[in-house]
Design an enzyme around this catalytic site. Structure first.
Site, PDB file in Angstrom:
ATOM      1  N   GLU A   1     -13.818  19.544  63.192  1.00  0.00           N
ATOM      2  CA  GLU A   1     -13.482  20.628  64.122  1.00  0.00           C
ATOM      3  C   GLU A   1     -13.952  21.902  63.445  1.00  0.00           C
ATOM      4  O   GLU A   1     -13.304  22.410  62.534  1.00  0.00           O
ATOM      5  CB  GLU A   1     -11.977  20.636  64.392  1.00  0.00           C
ATOM      6  CG  GLU A   1     -11.596  21.411  65.646  1.00  0.00           C
ATOM      7  CD  GLU A   1     -11.338  22.872  65.364  1.00  0.00           C
ATOM      8  OE1 GLU A   1     -12.266  23.689  65.614  1.00  0.00           O
ATOM      9  OE2 GLU A   1     -10.248  23.198  64.897  1.00  0.00           O
TER      10      GLU A   1
ATOM     11  N   CYS B   1     -10.350  29.430  66.028  1.00  0.00           N
ATOM     12  CA  CYS B   1     -11.691  28.962  66.390  1.00  0.00           C
ATOM     13  C   CYS B   1     -11.904  28.974  67.890  1.00  0.00           C
ATOM     14  O   CYS B   1     -13.046  29.015  68.355  1.00  0.00           O
ATOM     15  CB  CYS B   1     -11.934  27.566  65.826  1.00  0.00           C
ATOM     16  SG  CYS B   1     -10.688  26.370  66.336  1.00  0.00           S
TER      17      CYS B   1
END
Length: 450
Positions: A219, A253
């Site tokens: 990720e 993010c």
């Protein structure tokens, strides 16, 4: 100073892996219901200790207490979700198309895992990895970020109190990330690595993982577009923009990084957005009045200000904010930039802070082109009253997650992850547990002829 911790060495990392390997066989054979009940007890314990976890995270990385409490609730939900998914990791049994033989497909734990978590969500990123690994029957070595090691220590203690056997979860806190990951990725006993962090580091880990062809979940970075079409409800779009941009002070993010607004409504949207951003209060995370805490360190503040300065030099206008906050601490003013050139550096990389650059587009196809003009593909946000338009655009943009008229879309029940250089694999949802299992096929001769 909050506390001092021993910095784990390479030898400590190997010892942690040895403990995980020793526990793997018995843990994999543990009944799914038992694993599920441990996760459910862990959910109850984390929820009961919400204030302890929240205060610890605020002290470690600065987020306001309200944000920290939200993370505890979000992070705990992965424990509850995967407690329910544990008993639903089904295989299948079927007859071959020829009608003679049988096919048995079963899911097995992938084995000992290395889990590497970031500093920005120190609890939620741990639970999002640990919970599915526990559900699948995997043992783990957890390496938290060196900036936020204490939350993982408290979480591990809580998991033990919930009944997790010794050796299943092993936490190694260290000032040297490579000193932990390096020797473990060279060890053939490790079978998976899951990482949340920057794309450059993720690429290095993937390269190292190729030595033993490890399963990987990555990720990585994001550069989320927030697209506002002229038929959007602008008040709701501003509300969503505040959520998508300012969750965790922009240190996420999935944070909206590029605000793409159709020309006919750009001025009104920017005015309302800047007013909302300018009204936020900045201060210590422990102050109940604070809505925006400090950035993680001075380097982060300097990097953000350099991006803002370069954008203004290129023609952007700071409608609100645009500078560090005077005084002690790593604070930066909530900032909205208008008239940002499409080639500005601030549009091409993660900002990881409370800065919102706004640029404009003319047509739907222009919006799609601008949204896709990034090497990243994690999250995107679309605002329009036309559902057909939302579907059309979603099908043409290259992102793993898309929000329709919603500024926060992360949920334990949904598969979290991106495409392109934003990573591989998914966390959460029914897909989350699959990341920690391997599929075994057993061919069975026709039982009627034997």
């Amino acid at each position: 100073m909050l506390a001092t911790l021993a910095s784990a060495t390479s030898e400590d990392a190997v010892a942690a892996l040895e403990a995980a390997c020793a526990a793997q066989t018995s843990w994999a054979r543990t009944a799914p219901r038992v694993r599920a009940e441990i996760l459910r007890r862990a959910f109850d314990l984390v929820t009961a200790r919400s204030e302890d976890f929240a205060l610890l995270m605020t002290l470690e990385m600065g987020k306001p207490l309200a944000e920290a409490r939200g993370e505890v609730a979000y992070g705990a939900e992965f424990l509850r979700w995967f407690s329910e998914e544990t008993v639903r990791d089904y295989g299948r049994y079927l007859t071959t198309p020829e009608g003679k033989n049988k096919i048995l497909v079963q899911h097995k734990p992938v084995g000992p895992c290395l889990l590497i978590t970031p500093w920005n969500f120190p609890l939620a990123m741990a639970t999002r990895k640990v919970a599915p690994a526990v559900a699948a029957g995997c043992t783990m070595v957890l390496k938290p970020a060196k900036l936020t090691p204490l939350t993982s220590q408290l979480f591990a203690q809580t998991m033990m109190e919930a009944g997790l056997p010794a050796g299943v979860l092993n936490v190694v806190s260290s000032s040297s990330a490579s000193g932990i990951s390096g020797p473990l990725l060279k060890d053939s006993r490790l079978r998976k690595v899951s990482f949340t962090g920057s794309t450059p580091v993720g690429k290095r880990l993937m390269s190292d993982a190729s030595r033993h062809v490890l399963r990987t979940s990555m990720e990585l970075g994001g550069n989320a577009p927030f697209v506002v079409f002229e038929d959007a409800d602008l008040d709701k779009a501003v509300e969503g923009a505040m959520a998508a941009k300012m969750r965790n002070m922009g240190e996420a993010c999935t944070a909206a990084n590029r605000f793409l607004v159709q020309e006919s409504v750009a001025q009104e949207f920017t005015r309302k957005f800047a007013a909302a951003m300018g009204a936020l209060s900045t201060g210590r995370g422990t102050d109940p009045a604070s809505q925006v805490g400090p950035l993680i360190n001075n380097g982060a503040r300097d990097d953000i200000h350099a991006l803002v300065t370069a954008a203004v030099d290129a023609g952007a206008v700071a409608v609100t904010g645009g500078a560090p906050v005077d005084g002690p601490g790593y604070f930066y003013q909530p900032t909205v930039l208008a008239d940002v050139p499409n080639n500005a550096a601030i549009l091409g990389q993660e900002i990881f802070g409370p800065v919102a650059p706004v640029t404009t587009f003319t047509t739907e196809q222009d919006a799609i082109k601008l949204a896709n003009a990034s090497e990243y593909g994690l999250a995107a946000y679309l605002y329009s009253r036309d559902f057909n338009r939302l579907l059309r655009v979603a099908e043409q943009i290259e992102f793993g997650m898309v929000g329709f008229n919603a500024g926060i879309i992360s949920n334990a029940a949904a598969p979290f992850g991106g495409v392109k250089q934003s990573g591989l694999g998914r966390e959460g949802g029914s897909e989350g547990i699959a990341e920690y299992t391997t599929t075994q096929y057993i061919g069975i001769a026709d039982p009627y002829e034997n």
